[in-house]
Scaffold this active site. Structure first.
Site, PDB file in Angstrom:
ATOM      1  CD  GLU A  36       4.572 -23.916  -3.792  1.00 23.32           C
ATOM      2  OE1 GLU A  36       3.456 -23.187  -3.219  1.00 23.32           O
ATOM      3  OE2 GLU A  36       4.168 -25.274  -4.231  1.00 23.32           O
TER       4      GLU A  36
ATOM      5  CB  SER B  50      -4.072 -28.463  -0.152  1.00 20.37           C
ATOM      6  OG  SER B  50      -3.623 -27.038  -0.438  1.00 20.37           O
TER       7      SER B  50
ATOM      8  CG  ASP C 104      -0.783 -19.926  -4.884  1.00 19.08           C
ATOM      9  OD1 ASP C 104      -0.092 -20.081  -3.750  1.00 19.08           O
ATOM     10  OD2 ASP C 104      -1.291 -21.078  -5.378  1.00 19.08           O
TER      11      ASP C 104
ATOM     12  CG  HIS D 267      -4.118 -23.188  -1.690  1.00 14.55           C
ATOM     13  ND1 HIS D 267      -4.373 -21.849  -1.805  1.00 14.55           N
ATOM     14  CD2 HIS D 267      -2.797 -23.591  -2.256  1.00 14.55           C
ATOM     15  CE1 HIS D 267      -3.142 -21.389  -2.357  1.00 14.55           C
ATOM     16  NE2 HIS D 267      -2.261 -22.473  -2.479  1.00 14.55           N
TER      17      HIS D 267
END
Ligand SMILES: [Zn+2]
Length: 338
Positions: A306, A250, A259, A252
């Site tokens: 996204e 990921s 986000d 992240h």
């Protein structure tokens, strides 16, 4: 009198010699030029039957050794039915000769059915080049390729580069004012990404009275595993793969992804229509952030669009990526993966 005649005869004789030498030299020079031209790759390529236009295309794009390689390989490419595709690939802006075999494999083996119905000229070769360059033609999560940590904030993280157990060591918690959650919740970013987020927050607030709110930042491999397994237990692996990245893969986990929503809008479905989103798309690059999973690029990024997921790559690089209009996967593959 006799002496003068003799003198002019000599002059004539010398003139004739000079003319003969001159003509001979000229012919010799021409032969030599011709000989030299026949040693050039341009001549060799034309001899192989490529058109003037094709040869110009090849010479513009290739280094000397690559031209030699193409000359040596032409018969083999011809036998395999690959040769007709060469001009289409060479015309692509992000064509990399080193990946020629991968492009050809992709077009011949995987897209075989496509060409039964369509002419090559109608096919999107640029897209194919982008997909191959960024490894998106490979099965996700199968590569042993590691993210190059030494690239710093420019490091890549996607379904074709493993982060493994990587964990940044300069994480900073985002204060409550700038994020969702309760006073004790923790959303972290790496120092540089954090500083840039705060700077971006202030700018959005001053320019448009936007109150950005971070929903998620750094996620450790263990946290990602929990999230992924939650969806996997709920409806299986295939479903989980559409929602969350697998642990160790990921973005992240880099501590450079965030986000973002805002006070105005915190809905994943409508955020793309919000004033906040518009501002972020137009301005985030000035603070080093890029919209990472853009609309229509799922086959390259490996993620659905996204509108809330932004990635910090530094101001200078973000400006370049923004201007290139490429996904970061493509930009990284073409300009940085060296
Ligand atoms: Zn995200």
């Amino acid at each position: 009198m006799k002496k003068t005649i003799k003198f002019s005869t000599w002059i004539k004789f010398i003139l004739v010699i000079l003319i003969v030498l001159g003509i001979g030299g000229f012919i010799g020079y021409k032969y030599y030029q011709d000989y030299l031209y026949k040693q050039t790759n341009e001549y060799k390529l034309l001899e192989l039957g490529y058109t003037q236009e094709e040869v110009k295309l090849f010479l513009d794009k290739l280094e000397d050794d690559q031209e030699t390689n193409l000359i040596e390989r032409t018969n083999e490419l011809e036998e395999n039915g690959y040769r007709e595709f060469l001009p289409y690939f060479f015309k692509c802006d992000y064509f990399l000769y080193d990946k020629l075999d991968l492009y050809l494999d992709e077009v011949i083996t995987k897209k075989k059915d496509f060409f039964k119905y369509k002419e090559p000229s109608t096919y999107n070769f640029d897209k194919l080049v982008s997909i191959v360059n960024s490894h998106a033609n490979e099965e996700p999560y199968t590569s042993t390729r590691k993210s190059d940590i030494s690239k710093g904030v420019a490091m890549i993280a996607n379904k074709h580069y493993q982060l493994g157990d990587y964990a940044p060591d300069d994480l900073v918690a985002i204060p409550w004012k700038y994020r969702f959650g309760g006073a004790n919740d923790k959303i972290e970013l790496r120092q540089e990404a954090y500083d840039a987020y705060i700077e971006m927050w202030e700018a959005a607030n001053q320019e448009e009275e936007i109150y950005l709110l971070a929903l998620s930042g750094y996620r450790s491999k263990v946290e990602q595993e929990k999230e992924y397994n939650y969806y996997k237990d709920l409806r299986g692996e295939a479903y989980a793969d559409t929602i969350a990245a697998r642990p160790g893969w990921s973005e992240h986990q880099t501590g450079l992804a965030i986000d973002i929503y805002s006070k105005e809008c915190s809905s994943a479905t409508t955020f793309k229509d919000s004033k906040t989103y518009k501002w972020l798309v137009d301005n985030s690059y000035k603070y080093g952030y890029i919209l990472r999973y853009t609309e229509g690029d799922e086959d390259i990024t490996g993620y659905h669009y996204e509108s809330w997921h932004y990635r910090y790559i530094g101001k200078e690089l973000a400006k370049k990526v923004h201007e290139s209009k490429l996904t970061y996967d493509e930009y990284y593959a073409f300009y940085l993966d060296k």
